[in-house]
Write a protein that holds these residues in place. Structure first.
Motif, short mmCIF file in Angstrom:
data_model
loop_
_atom_site.label_atom_id
_atom_site.label_comp_id
_atom_site.label_asym_id
_atom_site.label_seq_id
_atom_site.Cartn_x
_atom_site.Cartn_y
_atom_site.Cartn_z
N LEU A 136 0.81 -1.13 0.05
CA LEU A 136 0.07 -0.01 -0.16
C LEU A 136 0.78 1.17 -0.02
O LEU A 136 0.66 2.08 -0.92
CB LEU A 136 -1.18 0.09 1.11
N ILE A 137 1.72 1.39 0.95
CA ILE A 137 2.51 2.53 1.02
C ILE A 137 3.59 2.82 -0.36
O ILE A 137 3.57 3.88 -0.87
CB ILE A 137 3.50 2.63 2.34
N PRO A 138 4.27 1.68 -0.76
CA PRO A 138 4.83 1.93 -2.15
C PRO A 138 4.05 2.40 -3.22
O PRO A 138 4.46 3.08 -3.96
CB PRO A 138 5.46 0.41 -2.37
N LEU A 139 2.78 1.82 -3.16
CA LEU A 139 1.91 2.17 -4.42
C LEU A 139 1.45 3.72 -4.18
O LEU A 139 1.13 4.34 -5.18
CB LEU A 139 0.67 1.30 -4.33
N MET A 140 1.18 4.17 -3.01
CA MET A 140 0.52 5.42 -2.61
C MET A 140 1.73 6.65 -2.72
O MET A 140 1.58 7.70 -3.36
CB MET A 140 -0.12 5.36 -1.43
N GLY A 159 5.48 5.67 -3.00
CA GLY A 159 6.56 5.23 -3.67
C GLY A 159 7.72 4.99 -2.67
O GLY A 159 7.56 5.23 -1.30
N GLY A 160 8.74 4.55 -2.98
CA GLY A 160 10.00 4.18 -2.17
C GLY A 160 9.72 2.97 -1.72
O GLY A 160 9.11 2.02 -2.00
N GLY A 161 10.46 2.67 -0.63
CA GLY A 161 10.28 1.47 0.15
C GLY A 161 11.63 0.27 -0.15
O GLY A 161 11.98 -0.47 0.40
N ASN A 162 12.24 0.70 -1.19
CA ASN A 162 13.33 -0.07 -1.82
C ASN A 162 12.82 -1.79 -1.96
O ASN A 162 13.57 -2.56 -1.55
CB ASN A 162 14.54 -0.13 -0.89
N TYR A 163 11.63 -2.04 -2.24
CA TYR A 163 11.36 -3.32 -2.52
C TYR A 163 11.38 -3.62 -4.00
O TYR A 163 11.34 -2.84 -4.93
CB TYR A 163 9.65 -3.80 -2.22
N ASP A 203 7.28 -6.34 -8.48
CA ASP A 203 6.62 -7.41 -8.51
C ASP A 203 5.01 -7.10 -8.97
O ASP A 203 5.01 -5.95 -9.24
CB ASP A 203 6.63 -8.23 -7.34
N TRP A 204 4.43 -8.16 -9.29
CA TRP A 204 2.86 -7.80 -9.69
C TRP A 204 2.17 -7.00 -8.94
O TRP A 204 1.28 -6.28 -9.21
CB TRP A 204 2.14 -9.27 -9.82
N GLY A 205 2.82 -7.08 -7.48
CA GLY A 205 1.67 -5.99 -6.70
C GLY A 205 2.14 -4.50 -6.77
O GLY A 205 1.43 -3.75 -6.32
N LYS A 206 3.18 -4.16 -7.34
CA LYS A 206 3.62 -2.91 -7.69
C LYS A 206 3.84 -2.46 -9.00
O LYS A 206 4.40 -1.44 -9.31
CB LYS A 206 4.83 -2.56 -6.86
#
Length: 347
Positions: free
Chosen positions: A118-122, A124-128, A131-134
């Motif tokens: 949720l947070i990376p989608l809203m 950005g960032g996170g350094n993940y 994948d299909w979820g983003k």
């Protein structure tokens, strides 16, 4: 088992409808990488193969223990008393079930979904790893952010509920082992009564069931870690990555450190699964194996579990790790069909 399989099938169809079942993106280094939902081994293999099989073997062992094994040893024909005693043993762990449910719902489900998806989608960032979820962040023409939020929310809800059932299954396996050990300990104290044959047969049947579930649990963790490692690797898709790694061992290449560095929470959650699963097997081996008459098959089972754990720990640790992984997976799959790993009969 059927519900778990059906849930994953529904998610697969939904991913196909919204268009993220088979999707690629171009990474910063120019590599075109496959990150489709149906290409994610930790979802397709785990939730469509290994976890349904895990639940099948748990149910099979519970049916044996409740309807045959326990009644033969404990109640000596008194089925009602045997059933009541078993229910009391299960009820004794009720707080554990609730604790596991809350942990799975909050940490494996809600908090992980918020932090990883949720947070990376809203924001950005996170350094993940992508994948299909983003994928909406780099391929907005395929799927919008709101659609991704809804789909990932459903997927994480399904995942946390299934893993609650998984850990509940481990608790039930522990309960069966502990129950058999207590009954056997009580029977050994009875004078002029020899139940060693029945105890050995019941112990072997229980340990075979626990072994099967342990193998499947570690396989679940293996493919979680494999998928996580693939996303950070230089492979175009997971199959090509594993095959390329296997061939690199013979060609003298070292492609382990060519990937990007990302945060990998799946590594830690998969390790938790390995530890929890192996704890039940170790507990059963100690309680039922010491003083038992089935040391040979138990040692073979332990060797297979150890091989699987080693292959799990060495995933992406050196060039050619997939060769060891393939060998251990093949041995483990054989062990599912023949848990004794050869002929052995209680005598």
């Amino acid at each position: 088992p059927a519900s778990v399989f059906a849930g994953m099938t529904a998610l697969g169809f939904l991913s196909y409808i919204i268009g993220i079942h088979n999707v690629t993106y171009e990474r910063a280094d120019g590599l075109v990488k496959q990150v489709g939902f149906l290409w994610a081994a930790n979802w397709t293999l785990d939730f469509m193969v290994f976890l349904p099989l895990f639940f099948f073997f748990v149910i099979e062992l519970l049916v044996f223990w409740k309807s045959e094994g326990r009644r033969k040893l404990a109640a000596q024909g008194d089925q009602v008393e045997s059933d009541d005693a078993w229910l009391r043993n299960v009820d004794a762990s009720s707080y554990t079930y609730w604790s596991v449910f809350l942990i799975c719902l909050l940490f494996a489900g809600l908090f992980q979904w918020i932090g990883v998806s949720l947070i990376p989608l809203m924001k950005g960032g996170g350094n993940y790893a992508m994948d299909w979820g983003k994928i909406a962040l780099v391929r907005p023409e395929l799927i919008s952010v709101p659609e991704t939020v809804i789909f990932t929310g459903l997927a994480y809800l399904y995942m946390c509920l299934v893993f609650y059932l998984f850990f509940a299954g481990l608790i039930l396996l522990y309960t069966v082992v502990h129950d058999l050990w207590k009954i056997g300990d009580g029977l050994k104290k009875l004078p002029h009564v020899d139940h060693q044959q029945e105890l050995t047969e019941a112990g072997l049947t229980v340990m075979r069931g626990v072994f099967r579930c342990t193998v499947l649990g570690v396989l679940v963790a293996i493919w979680m870690k494999v998928q996580s490692s693939y996303l950070a690797s230089s492979g175009e898709n997971i199959v090509a990555w594993l095959v390329g790694d296997m061939s690199s061992m013979f060609q003298g290449r070292d492609d382990v450190s060519t990937g990007f560095r990302y945060r990998m929470p799946t590594h830690y959650s998969s390790l938790l699964i390995v530890i929890s699963t192996c704890f039940v097997f170790l507990y059963g081996s100690i309680r039922l194996g010491v003083g038992g008459r089935f040391h040979a098959p138990l040692w073979k089972m332990s060797a297979v579990v150890a091989l699987l754990v080693v292959s799990y720990l060495l995933i992406d640790a050196f060039a050619g790790f997939s060769t060891l992984l393939a060998i251990s997976v093949l041995v483990a799959l054989y062990g599912l069909f023949d848990p004794g790993l050869g002929r052995w009969r209680a005598s």
